[in-house]
Design an enzyme around this catalytic site. Structure first.
Site, PDB file in Angstrom:
ATOM      1  N   LYS A  95       0.821  -1.216   0.000  1.00 47.09           N
ATOM      2  CA  LYS A  95       0.000   0.000   0.000  1.00 47.09           C
ATOM      3  C   LYS A  95       0.861   1.275   0.000  1.00 47.09           C
ATOM      4  O   LYS A  95       2.066   1.221   0.268  1.00 47.09           O
ATOM      5  CB  LYS A  95      -0.939  -0.031   1.213  1.00 47.09           C
ATOM      6  CG  LYS A  95      -1.947  -1.187   1.157  1.00 47.09           C
ATOM      7  CD  LYS A  95      -3.001  -1.036   2.245  1.00 47.09           C
ATOM      8  CE  LYS A  95      -4.004  -2.172   2.190  1.00 47.09           C
ATOM      9  NZ  LYS A  95      -5.118  -1.984   3.154  1.00 47.09           N
ATOM     10  N   TYR A 147     -12.308  -1.613  -3.999  1.00 49.16           N
ATOM     11  CA  TYR A 147     -12.855  -1.816  -2.661  1.00 49.16           C
ATOM     12  C   TYR A 147     -14.384  -1.661  -2.621  1.00 49.16           C
ATOM     13  O   TYR A 147     -14.949  -1.414  -1.549  1.00 49.16           O
ATOM     14  CB  TYR A 147     -12.194  -0.850  -1.678  1.00 49.16           C
ATOM     15  CG  TYR A 147     -10.804  -1.289  -1.229  1.00 49.16           C
ATOM     16  CD1 TYR A 147     -10.641  -2.449  -0.470  1.00 49.16           C
ATOM     17  CD2 TYR A 147      -9.671  -0.563  -1.547  1.00 49.16           C
ATOM     18  CE1 TYR A 147      -9.385  -2.869  -0.048  1.00 49.16           C
ATOM     19  CE2 TYR A 147      -8.401  -0.968  -1.124  1.00 49.16           C
ATOM     20  CZ  TYR A 147      -8.281  -2.120  -0.368  1.00 49.16           C
ATOM     21  OH  TYR A 147      -7.042  -2.537   0.063  1.00 49.16           O
ATOM     22  N   ASN A 199      -2.022   0.192   6.477  1.00 49.65           N
ATOM     23  CA  ASN A 199      -1.596  -1.084   7.086  1.00 49.65           C
ATOM     24  C   ASN A 199      -0.661  -1.901   6.189  1.00 49.65           C
ATOM     25  O   ASN A 199      -0.657  -3.124   6.228  1.00 49.65           O
ATOM     26  CB  ASN A 199      -2.805  -1.887   7.580  1.00 49.65           C
ATOM     27  CG  ASN A 199      -3.708  -2.374   6.473  1.00 49.65           C
ATOM     28  OD1 ASN A 199      -3.548  -1.967   5.326  1.00 49.65           O
ATOM     29  ND2 ASN A 199      -4.656  -3.237   6.791  1.00 49.65           N
ATOM     30  N   HIS A 227      -2.192  -5.446   1.510  1.00 50.59           N
ATOM     31  CA  HIS A 227      -3.498  -6.095   1.397  1.00 50.59           C
ATOM     32  C   HIS A 227      -3.257  -7.568   1.103  1.00 50.59           C
ATOM     33  O   HIS A 227      -2.281  -7.917   0.432  1.00 50.59           O
ATOM     34  CB  HIS A 227      -4.289  -5.466   0.241  1.00 50.59           C
ATOM     35  CG  HIS A 227      -5.505  -6.261  -0.153  1.00 50.59           C
ATOM     36  ND1 HIS A 227      -6.688  -6.174   0.547  1.00 50.59           N
ATOM     37  CD2 HIS A 227      -5.699  -7.177  -1.134  1.00 50.59           C
ATOM     38  CE1 HIS A 227      -7.567  -6.999  -0.008  1.00 50.59           C
ATOM     39  NE2 HIS A 227      -6.993  -7.622  -1.027  1.00 50.59           N
ATOM     40  N   GLU A 235      -9.598 -10.200  -7.545  1.00 55.66           N
ATOM     41  CA  GLU A 235      -8.656  -9.103  -7.320  1.00 55.66           C
ATOM     42  C   GLU A 235      -7.450  -9.193  -8.252  1.00 55.66           C
ATOM     43  O   GLU A 235      -6.990  -8.174  -8.783  1.00 55.66           O
ATOM     44  CB  GLU A 235      -8.215  -9.114  -5.852  1.00 55.66           C
ATOM     45  CG  GLU A 235      -9.367  -8.756  -4.918  1.00 55.66           C
ATOM     46  CD  GLU A 235      -9.070  -8.984  -3.439  1.00 55.66           C
ATOM     47  OE1 GLU A 235      -9.964  -8.714  -2.627  1.00 55.66           O
ATOM     48  OE2 GLU A 235      -7.955  -9.429  -3.101  1.00 55.66           O
TER      49      GLU A 235
HETATM   50  P1  CMP Z   1      -7.516  -4.507   3.393  1.00 53.85           P
HETATM   51  O1  CMP Z   1      -7.119  -5.908   3.732  1.00 53.85           O
HETATM   52  O2  CMP Z   1      -6.832  -3.870   2.248  1.00 53.85           O
HETATM   53  O3  CMP Z   1      -9.107  -4.479   3.127  1.00 53.85           O
HETATM   54  C1  CMP Z   1      -9.928  -3.367   3.426  1.00 53.85           C
HETATM   55  C2  CMP Z   1      -9.184  -2.289   4.150  1.00 53.85           C
HETATM   56  O4  CMP Z   1      -9.979  -1.334   4.818  1.00 53.85           O
HETATM   57  C3  CMP Z   1      -8.344  -2.906   5.245  1.00 53.85           C
HETATM   58  O5  CMP Z   1      -7.273  -3.628   4.683  1.00 53.85           O
HETATM   59  C4  CMP Z   1      -7.974  -1.682   6.067  1.00 53.85           C
HETATM   60  O6  CMP Z   1      -6.812  -1.032   5.570  1.00 53.85           O
HETATM   61  C5  CMP Z   1      -9.166  -0.727   5.822  1.00 53.85           C
HETATM   62  N1  CMP Z   1      -9.949  -0.494   7.042  1.00 53.85           N
HETATM   63  C6  CMP Z   1     -10.101   0.680   7.665  1.00 53.85           C
HETATM   64  N2  CMP Z   1     -10.896   0.554   8.743  1.00 53.85           N
HETATM   65  C7  CMP Z   1     -11.260  -0.744   8.807  1.00 53.85           C
HETATM   66  C8  CMP Z   1     -12.069  -1.511   9.712  1.00 53.85           C
HETATM   67  N3  CMP Z   1     -12.674  -0.944  10.756  1.00 53.85           N
HETATM   68  N4  CMP Z   1     -12.214  -2.840   9.468  1.00 53.85           N
HETATM   69  C9  CMP Z   1     -11.614  -3.425   8.397  1.00 53.85           C
HETATM   70  N5  CMP Z   1     -10.836  -2.745   7.506  1.00 53.85           N
HETATM   71  C10 CMP Z   1     -10.654  -1.424   7.718  1.00 53.85           C
END
Ligand code: CMP
Length: 139
Positions: free
Chosen positions: A11, A51, A114, A117, A128
């Site tokens: 990311k 998303y 974070n 993904h 995806e």
């Molecule tokens: P990712 O695995 O990329 O999939 C969706 C993303 O939404 C997740 O990682 C997080 O970076 C983001 N996100 C932000 N807030 C939340 C939340 N409360 N629960 C889950 N995903 C979140």
């Protein structure tokens, strides 16, 4: 895509912080083979489409803004039990809950920023991966 594949993105936070090389190295050293990889900038429209499954969630707008804030690396990875093993390697979505030594524990800054993904199912890995790569680009 076969069930031994998963899809990942490094990311914008991790790319901007210069962690791409260390993250790809950790992925390869953990036994994953790179099947396809590209470095690109997601437009807000493309990030929103990727998303779309989260479009009703309160974090969707911030997630889309963040994912289009800088370049990313997208990749398809191959390994036996890829989905589960990759999710173990990256750790919990919220980095404060990610186990020591996982990619998110080492490199992530927050639940949005974070670091990586990882697909949550074979079906989503297929969807995806195909969002970013044509059949011609996967080997
Ligand atoms: P990712 O695995 O990329 O999939 C969706 C993303 O939404 C997740 O990682 C997080 O970076 C983001 N996100 C932000 N807030 C939340 C939340 N409360 N629960 C889950 N995903 C979140």
């Amino acid at each position: 895509m076969a069930s031994n594949r998963t899809f990942t993105m490094v990311k914008p936070d991790a790319v901007a912080a210069g962690h791409t090389g260390a993250i790809i190295d950790q992925i390869i050293k953990s036994g994953f083979k790179l099947v396809a990889m590209k470095y690109l900038f997601l437009s807000p429209e493309k990030a929103g489409q990727f998303y779309a499954v989260h479009s009703e969630r309160p974090f969707y707008k911030d997630l889309v803004a963040f994912m289009s804030s800088g370049p990313i690396v997208a990749a398809i990875l191959e390994k036996d039990n890829a989905i589960e093993d990759y999710r173990k390697l990256i750790g919990a979505t919220d980095p404060t809950k990610a186990e020591a030594g996982t990619i998110r524990n080492l490199f992530a800054k927050s639940i949005d920023a974070n670091a990586v993904h990882g697909s949550d199912s074979d079906e989503n890995a297929q969807i995806e991966g195909s969002f970013f790569f044509s059949a011609f680009e996967q080997f």
